[in-house]
Structures are given as structure tokens and as C-alpha cells.
Write a protein that holds these residues in place. Structure first.
Motif, short mmCIF file in Angstrom:
data_model
loop_
_atom_site.label_atom_id
_atom_site.label_comp_id
_atom_site.label_asym_id
_atom_site.label_seq_id
_atom_site.Cartn_x
_atom_site.Cartn_y
_atom_site.Cartn_z
N ALA A 70 0.80 -1.22 0.00
CA ALA A 70 0.00 0.00 0.00
C ALA A 70 0.83 1.27 0.00
N THR A 71 2.02 1.23 0.61
CA THR A 71 2.84 2.43 0.75
C THR A 71 4.30 2.08 0.47
N THR A 72 5.11 3.11 0.28
CA THR A 72 6.55 2.95 0.20
C THR A 72 7.19 3.86 1.24
N ASP A 73 7.92 3.24 2.17
CA ASP A 73 8.62 3.99 3.21
C ASP A 73 10.07 4.19 2.82
N PHE A 74 10.61 5.37 3.14
CA PHE A 74 12.01 5.65 2.87
C PHE A 74 12.63 6.24 4.13
N TYR A 75 13.81 5.72 4.50
CA TYR A 75 14.53 6.15 5.69
C TYR A 75 15.93 6.60 5.28
N SER A 76 16.45 7.60 5.98
CA SER A 76 17.82 8.04 5.70
C SER A 76 18.51 8.45 7.00
N THR A 77 19.81 8.28 7.04
CA THR A 77 20.62 8.77 8.15
C THR A 77 21.75 9.60 7.58
N GLY A 78 22.25 10.52 8.39
CA GLY A 78 23.36 11.37 7.94
C GLY A 78 22.99 12.84 8.06
N GLU A 79 24.01 13.68 7.97
CA GLU A 79 23.78 15.12 8.06
C GLU A 79 22.91 15.60 6.90
N ALA A 80 21.93 16.43 7.22
CA ALA A 80 21.02 16.93 6.21
C ALA A 80 21.65 18.02 5.36
N VAL B 238 -2.20 -2.75 -3.22
CA VAL B 238 -3.33 -1.84 -2.99
C VAL B 238 -3.07 -0.50 -3.67
N GLY B 239 -1.83 -0.06 -3.68
CA GLY B 239 -1.50 1.24 -4.27
C GLY B 239 -0.95 1.17 -5.68
N ALA B 240 -1.13 0.06 -6.37
CA ALA B 240 -0.51 -0.10 -7.69
C ALA B 240 -1.05 0.88 -8.72
N GLU B 241 -2.36 1.10 -8.73
CA GLU B 241 -2.94 2.01 -9.73
C GLU B 241 -2.53 3.46 -9.46
N SER B 242 -2.50 3.86 -8.19
CA SER B 242 -2.08 5.23 -7.89
C SER B 242 -0.59 5.41 -8.18
N LEU B 243 0.21 4.36 -7.96
CA LEU B 243 1.63 4.41 -8.32
C LEU B 243 1.79 4.59 -9.81
N LEU B 244 1.02 3.85 -10.59
CA LEU B 244 1.13 3.96 -12.05
C LEU B 244 0.75 5.36 -12.51
N ALA B 245 -0.27 5.94 -11.90
CA ALA B 245 -0.67 7.30 -12.28
C ALA B 245 0.39 8.32 -11.90
N GLU B 246 1.02 8.15 -10.73
CA GLU B 246 2.02 9.10 -10.26
C GLU B 246 3.31 9.02 -11.07
N ALA C 269 -7.14 -4.77 -7.33
CA ALA C 269 -8.38 -5.49 -7.06
C ALA C 269 -8.15 -6.75 -6.23
N GLY C 270 -7.00 -7.39 -6.41
CA GLY C 270 -6.69 -8.61 -5.67
C GLY C 270 -5.32 -8.52 -5.04
N PRO C 271 -5.15 -7.72 -3.97
CA PRO C 271 -3.82 -7.43 -3.42
C PRO C 271 -3.09 -8.64 -2.83
N SER C 272 -3.79 -9.73 -2.60
CA SER C 272 -3.12 -10.91 -2.03
C SER C 272 -2.46 -11.76 -3.10
N LYS C 273 -2.67 -11.40 -4.37
CA LYS C 273 -2.09 -12.19 -5.46
C LYS C 273 -0.60 -11.94 -5.59
N GLY C 274 0.13 -13.00 -5.93
CA GLY C 274 1.53 -12.86 -6.27
C GLY C 274 1.68 -12.85 -7.78
N PRO C 275 2.88 -12.61 -8.30
CA PRO C 275 3.08 -12.64 -9.75
C PRO C 275 2.78 -14.02 -10.30
N GLY C 276 2.03 -14.08 -11.40
CA GLY C 276 1.61 -15.35 -11.96
C GLY C 276 2.66 -16.05 -12.79
N GLY C 277 3.75 -15.39 -13.09
CA GLY C 277 4.81 -15.97 -13.90
C GLY C 277 5.90 -14.95 -14.15
N PRO C 278 6.89 -15.30 -15.00
CA PRO C 278 8.01 -14.39 -15.26
C PRO C 278 7.58 -13.02 -15.78
#
Length: 384
Positions: free
Chosen positions: A172-182, A211-219, A247-256
Motif C-alpha cells: 500500500a505504501t513505500t517507506d524511505f529512511y535516511s541517516t546522515g547530516e542533512a 493496494v497502491g498499484a494504480e495510484s503508483l502507475l498514475a504518479e 483489485a486482488g492485493p493478495s495475489k503474487g506474480p503469476g509468472g516471469p
């Protein structure tokens, strides 16, 4: 704007997902829009200590008149704190220290702690997680907060790991973390806005692989259209795949073929997330010459990127992410230069341990950090 930026940092570091925000004067219509995100917590900020009062009091009236049924954390100007709490007397309200007591000063620990307590005392019980607490004998910790705490621990306890990033593309989301001087303070570079903390987390609620695949594609449509020109499938096929995954977020990739589509979506999610997380440089010309204005955090010195989450833990993605980051830099138009990692070694959290070990940092800090790093798998670079 500065206060809102600091409030976002407080929410993200506490493990929260931001579903909406508003600055300056809040209207009833805007409040209605915020509630459409079904928030559990409203982080109410504004004004330095002893500073602005007008908007805070007006906005408190709007919140008080709204049907919001969650918890309000007030972390604004303490001079009007009692008046705000009186206005919000019919709401569940928790006071915290001002997130920005002075211009440019970041003070998020109190608000962050309040958000965490609300999670444990209200949300955990309301969603039945108190049974998990009883079984384990300890409080549950949100996954984003667990990873944030582990990243913080590694950064401060391992001198050789004081400057790195972590990306976690989920369903549903993508988290990003960083360390170091800003802000590195290079000659001819001036900082605009706040100096961001050494450890930072952002969460992108519109970038997901299921869950967020369609919004990712639009962005990331422009990036994905360009990339599908060199892939064994069309953009329209990718679009159909994204719709099916949403529509079916529990699905895994069906093949290569579907796996390759997921790879491309993962690259797009990570590249878009790092652009949002990182700061930028913009050239400005004065009579004395050119200077660069930096906003946000400089990630260029980052030499290590860790991939965690369900997809990045299972699949080799180092070369793909390097290419995606390179294309992300070239896709930015205008005068702003994105301050994203330029050259990095890629490590996979192959056993997906980071969220689990993050829950142990309080009781077993040395062991948690050592275990996390010892179980990373570095990918050998196969292309330039």
C-alpha cells in the motif's frame, strides 16, 4: 509552512501515515476533506512560543465543530494552550511540547511520544491488538516505528554505518529512511527552511505494489511509459496488471512476465519515494554572483542502500534501483537539482528481519544492530 514541515517529521518518525494536512486558516470544507482520510490522530500545531495566536484559535474552533472522533495532539504555541484545550473540551485531547518553539528549531520528541502513547492506549485496544500484548507480554510497535528505531540505532552505534538509506516498498505504501547530516555546508550553498534531522522517515501513501498499484502507475506514468519501451510488455499491459493487483492485493506474480512488471513497479516506487524524501538545490543569481539554495536533506553522500519489505527482500534489485535513481535525476525538469544518492552499494534484508529486530532495540540494542547487519546480503554490481 515550516511548522507543517516539522509536524510531518514528527508524525513520520512516530510511525504514522499522513492521510492529509492543511496550513494557515482551516475551513470547514477543508476539515471535511481531511476527515475523508479517516484519521485516528489530528496533530494540531502552529505558532512559535509566545508568537502567532490568531490562526490557532480560529482553527481550534473549526476542529471543535467537526465530527472528528479521534484524538487531537496539541503541539503548538503553549501561550494559548489552555484556551485551545478549552475550545476542544469535547474532544479527546493530548497536550505536547511545541514542535517548533523557535523559527528553525525542531523539537518533535514530545509530540512523537504522544502519538506513540495514543497508538498503544487507544488504537491497539480499539483494533483488538491488546490480545497480542497479552500473549507477548509487551507492547506492540508499528512496523514503520520499529524500522525507524533500528535505523537510528545502527546509525549512532556503528561509525561505519552512519550514512545510509533504507527503502521499503510495500503493498500500500513505500517507506524511505535516511541517516546522515542533512546540510553539508558547502561553499556557495545556503540552507532554506529547517535543518532536517539526521534520521528521517517518509511514507508515501500513493506508492504501493498491490493496494497502491494504480495510484503508483498514475504518479509515475511518464517514467513507466518510457521504461516499457524496453520491456517485453506494453504500458497498457502494465496498466492492466496494476488494476488486477489493486483489485486482488493478495495475489503474487503469476509468472516471469508478471514478475518483471512487479520489478518495474518497484523501481518506480523507490525512485519516486527517494525524490520526495530528498531535498534539492536551486541556483539563484545575486549581484555578487551565483549561489545555490538547498531545501530539504542532502542524500548524495549516501553510499549504502538497504532494501527491505516483501518484494525487495526476495528479489535482486540493486542494478534496477541504480538505473531508476539515475533516470529519476534526469527526469527532473527546471532549475532544481535533486539531492538523491548518486552511487551506492545495495544490500538486501533477505530474511525480512528489520521490522522484527526493530522491536528489540530497547531491550537488546547491541544484538539487534549486529543481527540486522550480519544478515544483509550485498548484491554484486553487474552493470554500469
Amino acid at each position: 509552512d515550516l511548522t507543517l514541515q516539522v509536524a510531518r517529521l514528527a508524525a513520520w518518525s512516530a510511525g504514522g501515515k499522513i492521510v492529509g494536512d492543511s496550513s494557515y486558516r482551516l475551513t470547514a470544507e477543508r476539515m471535511k476533506g481531511l476527515l475523508e482520510g479517516d484519521p485516528d490522530i489530528l496533530l494540531f500545531v502552529g505558532g512559535t512560543e509566545g508568537g502567532h495566536e490568531k490562526y490557532i484559535l480560529a482553527n481550534a474552533e473549526i476542529v471543535a465543530a467537526s465530527p472528528f472522533a479521534g484524538t487531537v495532539v496539541y503541539a503548538g504555541n503553549s501561550a494559548v494552550g489552555p484556551r485551545v484545550l478549552e475550545i476542544l473540551r469535547d474532544k479527546r485531547t493530548v497536550p505536547a511540547d511545541n514542535v517548533m518553539p523557535q523559527i528553525g528549531v525542531v523539537s518533535t520528541d514530545s509530540a512523537r511520544g504522544a502519538i506513540q502513547r495514543i497508538f498503544l492506549d487507544t488504537i491497539v485496544h480499539g483494533r483488538g491488538l491488546d490480545r497480542v500484548r497479552e500473549f507477548c507480554g509487551s507492547d506492540p510497535k508499528p512496523t514503520p516505528l520499529a524500522v525507524f528505531d533500528l535505523v537510528s540505532l545502527i546509525s549512532r552505534s556503528r561509525a561505519d554505518w552512519d550514512d545510509f538509506c533504507v527503502v521499503d516498498p510495500g503493498g500500500a505504501t513505500t517507506d524511505f529512511y535516511s541517516t546522515g547530516e542533512a546540510f553539508r555546508g558547502a561553499e556557495g550553498v545556503l540552507l532554506k527552511g529547517i535543518r532536517e534531522p539526521r534520521v528521517k522517515r517518509t511514507v508515501e501513501g500513493d506508492l504501493g505494489l498491490r493496494v497502491g498499484a494504480e495510484s503508483l502507475l498514475a504518479e509515475a506514468e511518464e517514467f513507466l511509459r518510457e521504461e516499457t519501451e524496453n520491456r517485453p510488455f506494453s504500458f497498457e499491459a502494465l496498466k492492466d496488471h496494476a488494476a488486477a493487483m489493486t483489485a486482488g492485493p493478495s495475489k503474487g506474480p503469476g509468472g516471469p512476465r508478471e514478475l518483471e512488471m512487479d520489478r518495474l513497479l518497484c523501481e518506480a516506487a523507490a525512485a519516486t519515494a527517494v525524490l520526495r524524501h530528498a531535498g534539492s538545490l536551486e541556483a539563484v543569481f545575486y549581484p555578487a554572483g551565483r549561489v545555490f539554495i538547498q531545501q530539504g536533506k542532502d542524500l548524495r553522500p549516501c553510499r549504502r542502500l538497504i532494501g527491505t519489505g516483501g518484494f525487495l527482500s526476495r528479489h535482486e534489485m540493486g542494478d534496477g534501483l541504480r538505473r531508476a535513481f539515475s533516470r529519476a535525476r534526469s527526469r527532473v525538469r527546471g532549475e532544481k537539482i535533486p539531492l538523491i544518492p548518486e552511487d551506492f552499494r545495495f544490500y538486501r534484508d533477505t530474511l525480512h528481519l528489520f521490522p522484527l529486530l526493530g522491536s528489540l532495540v530497547d531491550d537488546f540494542p547491541r544484538e539487534a544492530a549486529a543481527c540486522a547487519l550480519s544478515h544483509l546480503t550485498e548484491e554484486t554490481r553487474t552493470s554500469e
